[in-house]
Design an enzyme around this catalytic site. Structure first.
Site, PDB file in Angstrom:
ATOM      1  N   LYS A 156       0.833  -1.177   0.000  1.00 49.82           N
ATOM      2  CA  LYS A 156       0.000   0.000   0.000  1.00 49.82           C
ATOM      3  C   LYS A 156       0.883   1.248   0.000  1.00 49.82           C
ATOM      4  O   LYS A 156       2.045   1.114   0.381  1.00 49.82           O
ATOM      5  CB  LYS A 156      -0.967  -0.012   1.171  1.00 49.82           C
ATOM      6  N   ASP A 185      -2.181  -5.924   2.871  1.00 54.11           N
ATOM      7  CA  ASP A 185      -2.649  -5.079   3.961  1.00 54.11           C
ATOM      8  C   ASP A 185      -2.075  -5.763   5.197  1.00 54.11           C
ATOM      9  O   ASP A 185      -2.595  -6.795   5.634  1.00 54.11           O
ATOM     10  CB  ASP A 185      -4.179  -5.054   4.015  1.00 54.11           C
ATOM     11  N   HIS A 186      -0.993  -5.219   5.737  1.00 55.54           N
ATOM     12  CA  HIS A 186      -0.243  -6.010   6.732  1.00 55.54           C
ATOM     13  C   HIS A 186      -1.052  -6.294   7.997  1.00 55.54           C
ATOM     14  O   HIS A 186      -0.756  -7.233   8.719  1.00 55.54           O
ATOM     15  CB  HIS A 186       1.109  -5.354   7.064  1.00 55.54           C
ATOM     16  N   GLU A 224      -2.424   5.612  17.579  1.00 57.36           N
ATOM     17  CA  GLU A 224      -0.952   5.559  17.603  1.00 57.36           C
ATOM     18  C   GLU A 224      -0.411   6.743  18.397  1.00 57.36           C
ATOM     19  O   GLU A 224      -0.992   7.837  18.336  1.00 57.36           O
ATOM     20  CB  GLU A 224      -0.400   5.638  16.180  1.00 57.36           C
ATOM     21  N   ASP A 243      -4.649   6.497   4.543  1.00 55.36           N
ATOM     22  CA  ASP A 243      -3.544   5.693   5.072  1.00 55.36           C
ATOM     23  C   ASP A 243      -4.044   4.550   5.964  1.00 55.36           C
ATOM     24  O   ASP A 243      -3.448   3.479   5.989  1.00 55.36           O
ATOM     25  CB  ASP A 243      -2.613   6.623   5.873  1.00 55.36           C
ATOM     26  N   HIS A 248      -6.765  -0.724   6.531  1.00 53.38           N
ATOM     27  CA  HIS A 248      -6.707  -1.509   7.766  1.00 53.38           C
ATOM     28  C   HIS A 248      -8.058  -1.545   8.505  1.00 53.38           C
ATOM     29  O   HIS A 248      -8.534  -2.605   8.898  1.00 53.38           O
ATOM     30  CB  HIS A 248      -5.650  -0.956   8.716  1.00 53.38           C
TER      31      HIS A 248
HETATM   32  C1  BG6 Z   1       0.807   1.634   7.946  1.00 53.51           C
HETATM   33  C2  BG6 Z   1       0.547   3.103   7.882  1.00 53.51           C
HETATM   34  O1  BG6 Z   1       0.084   0.964   6.940  1.00 53.51           O
HETATM   35  O2  BG6 Z   1       0.401   1.125   9.221  1.00 53.51           O
HETATM   36  C3  BG6 Z   1       1.271   3.826   9.010  1.00 53.51           C
HETATM   37  O3  BG6 Z   1       0.990   3.608   6.630  1.00 53.51           O
HETATM   38  C4  BG6 Z   1       0.903   3.216  10.340  1.00 53.51           C
HETATM   39  O4  BG6 Z   1       0.965   5.211   8.993  1.00 53.51           O
HETATM   40  C5  BG6 Z   1       1.109   1.712  10.310  1.00 53.51           C
HETATM   41  O5  BG6 Z   1       1.717   3.807  11.328  1.00 53.51           O
HETATM   42  C6  BG6 Z   1       0.611   1.056  11.571  1.00 53.51           C
HETATM   43  O6  BG6 Z   1       0.957  -0.285  11.524  1.00 53.51           O
HETATM   44  P1  BG6 Z   1       1.410  -1.078  12.830  1.00 53.51           P
HETATM   45  O7  BG6 Z   1       1.596  -2.470  12.393  1.00 53.51           O
HETATM   46  O8  BG6 Z   1       2.659  -0.406  13.311  1.00 53.51           O
HETATM   47  O9  BG6 Z   1       0.283  -0.890  13.786  1.00 53.51           O
END
Ligand code: BG6
Length: 487
Positions: A156, A185-186, A224, A243, A248
């Site tokens: 992404k 989408d991790h 966050e 984003d 997500h």
């Molecule tokens: C990413 C976003 O996909 O996911 C970031 O681009 C975000 O902005 C991040 O900080 C959050 O992922 P995780 O795994 O750190 O919660």
């Protein structure tokens, strides 16, 4: 999802191998797969990047990233010595045809040595502006001709809006079949996120109450404490809605609200999730203020440290109107969810770093207890903590010990750390292994991505047209802008 077989011999070509994503996430994840004995005997990473680096320099860079970011801690000499032999590096211009003939030659040489064809995975860990060139060049060089073995992974952001996402899908589908495309989408690779399916569909207990008759509303929050770090340039063109919410949070919503799948077949799961996206009620552009709220952080305090305002972050425009907080109220217009609001929220520089989903149940229909017993009464909730704590808790009323009948909310808790002593794989480990095994279940299909863009387009358009005069509107270290918790 085949969780038992090792993949067959594999070559991973990483475009952008000297970049941040490869350094922090991809290569440490590959290293952990190697440590846990998930990699095939014949395995190669071919790193490509514009940066001039010799192979030893690249190996040192990867080593440093693993030592800093791997969940298994610092490398052990013996493990590392074997692993570093799987790495190759080439300074490359992604626009030049010679890059792709080099890849072709390298693959052919390696396969000759290995005595047979291998999986070829092309991982685009690059800025979106390169995707079209890389995909077209892979096609022109005939590298994707074997539909069974060649796969492409797209990170992404997948487009900037519905039209650009459609364009990207068109480009990808010209060279690859949908079955060869892995849009990451991790969040979907996170252990606790995968567990939502187990929680809902491996237990008979919850399904009968998982609907509008018992559930009052659902809250999905990804908060966050970090700001935009060194990604100001990217984030200022994206914003929290693109984003985080478009991908997500909508994916989490799908997992919470999808119908039970008939099987664990990749397309069956993805179809059920897409059904949800299609059922989400359209928002008219003139009604956006009723369904969405945005914010941008000012300077403030996080964990006792003074932090900058968003507009003072490197790479961010001084007059930026980009939102660092976005929240939406969504309705899923189907039989199961009619009238149940889903609140999705995500923000940077918030008071806590916590991702969680809370299912709020309706109150009991009649309170039989005397009013003095029920002062503390709260409707039941189920909370799934996705990170950093990994728990599921059920909140219910119980009698407080003593001679009087007094009620108190109490918690029943499932805690991953207490229940399992084995380490939890990182999302990228799960997802990379799935790509090697050819399992698309946890990846976004073209129609899903487009349906998700479709949902947020009216909000994007309204926010673009309507300049937020009150930005910045929340101090760093707070819960987001005023009103964001009640709309
Ligand atoms: C990413 C976003 O996909 O996911 C970031 O681009 C975000 O902005 C991040 O900080 C959050 O992922 P995780 O795994 O750190 O919660």
């Amino acid at each position: 999802m085949d969780s038992t077989t090792k993949p067959s011999q594999t070559i991973i070509v990483i475009f952008g191998a000297a970049g941040d994503l490869a350094w922090r996430k991809l290569l440490p994840a590959i290293y952990n797969l190697y440590l846990d004995n998930w990699l095939p005997e014949n395995f190669l990473v071919l790193g490509l990047d514009i940066k001039t680096m010799s192979l030893p320099e690249f190996q040192l860079h990867v080593h440093d990233g693993i030592n800093k970011f791997s969940r298994s801690g610092k490398t052990k000499k013996k493990d590392w010595q074997t692993f570093e032999n799987c790495l190759l590096y080439k300074k490359a211009d992604f626009k030049a045809a010679s890059t792709y003939s080099f890849i072709d030659k390298q693959i052919k040489q390696t396969e000759k040595l290995w005595n047979g064809t291998s999986n070829r995975i092309f991982y685009m860990a690059v800025s979106p502006s390169f995707i079209e060139t890389i995909v077209t060049s892979i096609g022109n060089a005939g590298l994707a001709a074997d539909k069974m073995c060649s796969r492409i992974v797209a990170e992404k952001p997948f487009g900037q809006d519905l039209n650009s996402a459609r364009h990207l899908n068109k480009i990808l589908c010209t060279t690859f079949d949908e079955s060869q495309i892995y849009r990451i989408d991790h969040f979907l690779g996170k252990e606790t996120v995968q567990n939502i399916l187990a929680f809902r569909f491996a237990n008979a207990l919850f399904e009968p109450i998982w609907n509008r008759n018992y559930i009052d509303h659902v809250q999905i929050t990804v908060a966050e404490q970090l700001g935009v770090e060194n990604r100001g340039g990217y984030f200022d063109h994206a914003g929290a809605l693109r984003d985080m919410i478009q991908n997500h949070l909508l994916q989490l919503l799908c997992l919470i609200s999808m119908e039970p799948p008939v099987s664990f077949d990749a397309d069956e799961i993805r179809n059920r999730k897409t059904d949800v996206l299609h059922a989400i009620r359209d928002i008219e552009q003139h009604d956006v203020h009723k369904y969405a709220i945005r914010g941008q952080y000012n300077d403030g305090w996080i964990e006792g440290k003074k932090v900058k305002a968003y507009r003072d972050e490197p790479g961010v425009n001084k007059d930026s109107n980009t939102e660092t907080f976005a929240a939406m109220k969504l309705y899923v217009d189907n039989w199961r969810w009619q009238g149940v609001p889903f609140y999705v929220r995500s923000g940077k520089r918030m008071n806590e770093a916590r991702s969680y989903i809370t299912i709020h149940f309706k109150p009991v229909p009649h309170k039989s207890f005397p009013s003095e017993a029920t002062g503390n009464w709260q409707p039941n909730t189920i909370t799934m903590n996705i990170q950093p704590r990994m728990t599921i808790s059920l909140n219910f009323q119980a009698k407080r010990p003593g001679l009087q009948m007094l009620l108190n909310p109490v918690n029943m808790l499932f805690d991953y750390d207490e229940s399992y002593k084995t380490g939890t794989p990182e999302a990228y480990e799960t997802l990379l292994l799935d790509v090697m095994q050819g399992d698309t279940t946890l990846f976004m299909r073209a129609d899903q991505v487009e349906a998700a863009w479709d949902i947020i387009m009216p909000v994007l358009s309204a926010w673009q047209e309507d300049i937020p005069l009150n930005f910045p509107n929340y101090p760093a270290g707070m819960q987001g802008p005023e009103g964001s918790d009640i709309f």
